[in-house]
Design an enzyme around this catalytic site. Structure first.
Site, short mmCIF file in Angstrom:
data_model
loop_
_atom_site.label_atom_id
_atom_site.label_comp_id
_atom_site.label_asym_id
_atom_site.label_seq_id
_atom_site.Cartn_x
_atom_site.Cartn_y
_atom_site.Cartn_z
N CYS A 1 0.89 -1.19 0.06
CA CYS A 1 0.01 0.05 0.07
C CYS A 1 0.78 1.09 0.09
O CYS A 1 1.53 1.43 0.87
CB CYS A 1 -0.81 -0.19 1.11
SG CYS A 1 -1.91 1.37 1.44
N CYS B 1 -1.79 15.10 2.90
CA CYS B 1 -2.84 14.88 1.94
C CYS B 1 -3.43 16.35 1.98
O CYS B 1 -3.97 16.50 3.17
CB CYS B 1 -3.76 13.68 2.06
SG CYS B 1 -5.03 13.72 0.81
N CYS C 1 -10.21 14.70 4.28
CA CYS C 1 -11.31 13.81 4.57
C CYS C 1 -11.59 13.71 6.29
O CYS C 1 -10.59 13.47 6.90
CB CYS C 1 -11.34 12.28 3.88
SG CYS C 1 -11.24 12.52 2.36
N1 SAH Z 1 -6.64 9.76 -1.38
C1 SAH Z 1 -7.27 8.47 -2.06
C2 SAH Z 1 -6.19 7.22 -1.22
C3 SAH Z 1 -6.05 7.25 -0.05
S1 SAH Z 1 -6.74 6.33 1.35
C4 SAH Z 1 -8.52 8.12 -1.74
O1 SAH Z 1 -9.20 8.85 -0.93
O2 SAH Z 1 -9.11 7.13 -2.10
C5 SAH Z 1 -7.38 4.55 0.61
C6 SAH Z 1 -8.86 4.40 1.40
O3 SAH Z 1 -8.89 4.44 3.00
C7 SAH Z 1 -9.96 5.68 0.72
O4 SAH Z 1 -11.20 5.15 0.70
C8 SAH Z 1 -10.06 6.38 2.42
O5 SAH Z 1 -11.37 6.91 2.61
C9 SAH Z 1 -10.01 5.19 3.19
N2 SAH Z 1 -9.84 5.62 4.55
C10 SAH Z 1 -9.06 6.47 5.12
N3 SAH Z 1 -8.98 6.87 6.61
C11 SAH Z 1 -9.79 5.86 7.01
C12 SAH Z 1 -10.16 5.03 8.28
N4 SAH Z 1 -9.93 5.73 9.08
N5 SAH Z 1 -11.05 4.34 8.08
C13 SAH Z 1 -11.39 3.64 7.26
N6 SAH Z 1 -11.07 3.90 6.02
C14 SAH Z 1 -10.10 4.92 5.85
#
Ligand code: SAH
Length: 339
Positions: free
Chosen positions: A101, A108, A112
């Protein structure tokens, strides 16, 4: 420029420019990608005097700052880059697969609300060699070949598309990882899905959806304000038509927030007639947010509701999540300990 990421022809041109015979380009290539050398001084087939001369040349490898082995065999590494920044990378062994991964950025900018990386802010894009190094480092630390790469570490890969594409080319051509074994995960960036489609790659695209309507989605993903869900889904449909590749939607399940029966209905309506697959990811609690992880039974119920509504869905088991090893949290813990 780092040597890692260059093709055999570029490496051959480089050795020739150093006044060396061109077959040394092929040797350099083998030692960089297959033996995984960290410095040119390690290339024992090179003449000793030339090796001494090459000591300061930048190969493009990181330094391992911290190892974390989980009980399920997952290895999470904190890597130090040349400018002192740190990133995380994870090796996940499942059967005869070894998936890495990888991170595509330091931090970033997408912010989110449930993501530890997003909470930590943004520093910079990674260069191609810094992405490739993660794969080679996991390969050497776990002492086995990497079979799959997912861009699901820190960062938003479509905000660093040029470097990510270079890294994908090199992973495929020089490290021998099939494009179909590479997944790029994105939250969706306007115009970038079209750009990605134009390269006609065989990689898998994963789109982070997390919500079945615009209002909830922009609460969870601030950047979604500038990219309406209807437009994102329309762009995804076009992507599938153009590339012939199926899309996976990621849906982080936040208990009580996006996993009610009406969410299942909305999601089914949103994806009706769309050849796609939904991956439910149980939220992985982070210290900076107050969401709840759904219970196993509740997650199963939500899955069943989606399936009954005709949505192809499955649950993705989280791995390597004991202690501070969840996404983005190793780096966060280190930053707190050694700011
Ligand atoms: N920026 C990209 C890739 C990074 S993270 C994206 O957003 O797709 C990969 C995945 O893990 C994303 O779907 C993200 O939303 C999720 N993710 C991030 N933090 C998380 C958490 N605390 N629990 C579960 N999934 C999470």
């Amino acid at each position: 420029m780092a040597l890692l990421g260059q093709s055999v022809d570029e490496l051959t041109a480089w050795v020739s420019a150093q006044g060396q015979p061109s077959y040394r380009g092929q040797q350099l290539y083998q030692w960089l990608y297959h033996k995984g050398v960290r410095s040119l001084a390690e290339i024992t087939v090179f003449p000793k005097r030339w090796r001494e001369h090459l000591e300061g040349v930048e190969v493009g490898r990181s330094q391992i700052r911290h190892h974390h082995w989980s009980s399920d065999g997952t290895l999470k590494l904190l890597l130090g880059l040349a400018d002192g920044e740190t990133i995380e990378t994870v090796g996940i062994p499942i059967g005869d697969r070894l998936t890495v991964c990888v991170s595509s950025q330091v931090g970033c900018p997408m912010a989110c609300d449930f993501c530890a990386t997003g909470k930590g802010g943004y520093r910079r894009n990674l260069a191609p060699h810094e992405i490739l190094d993660q794969v080679l480092t996991i390969q050497s630390e776990m002492q086995r070949r990497v079979s799959h790469v997912v861009f699901m570490g820190m960062g938003e890969p479509l905000l660093n598309l040029e470097a990510v594409l270079k890294a994908i080319t090199c992973l495929n051509r020089d490290i021998g990882i099939g494009q179909r074994h590479i997944t790029l995960s994105t939250v969706g960036i306007p115009q970038q899905l079209q750009r990605l489609a134009s390269y006609e790659l065989q990689i898998t695209l994963a789109v982070s959806l997390h919500a079945p309507n615009q209002e909830l989605r922009q609460q969870l993903i601030p950047s979604a304000r500038h990219y309406p869900l209807s437009q994102l889904i329309a762009d995804c449909r076009t992507y599938v038509q153009q590339t012939g590749r199926r899309i996976t939607f990621e849906y982080t399940v936040l208990s009580g927030v996006n996993d009610r029966p009406h969410h299942a209905h909305e999601l089914a309506a949103l994806l009706r007639g769309f050849q796609s697959h939904v991956n439910l990811i149980p939220y992985n609690p982070i210290t900076e947010a107050h969401y709840q992880r759904p219970s196993g039974r509740h997650l199963q119920d939500f899955l069943m509701q989606l399936q009954d509504l005709g949505v192809a869905a499955s649950i993705r088991r989280s791995r390597g999540l004991d202690r501070e090893a969840a996404c983005g949290q190793l780096r966060q813990a280190q930053l707190v300990a050694h700011p």
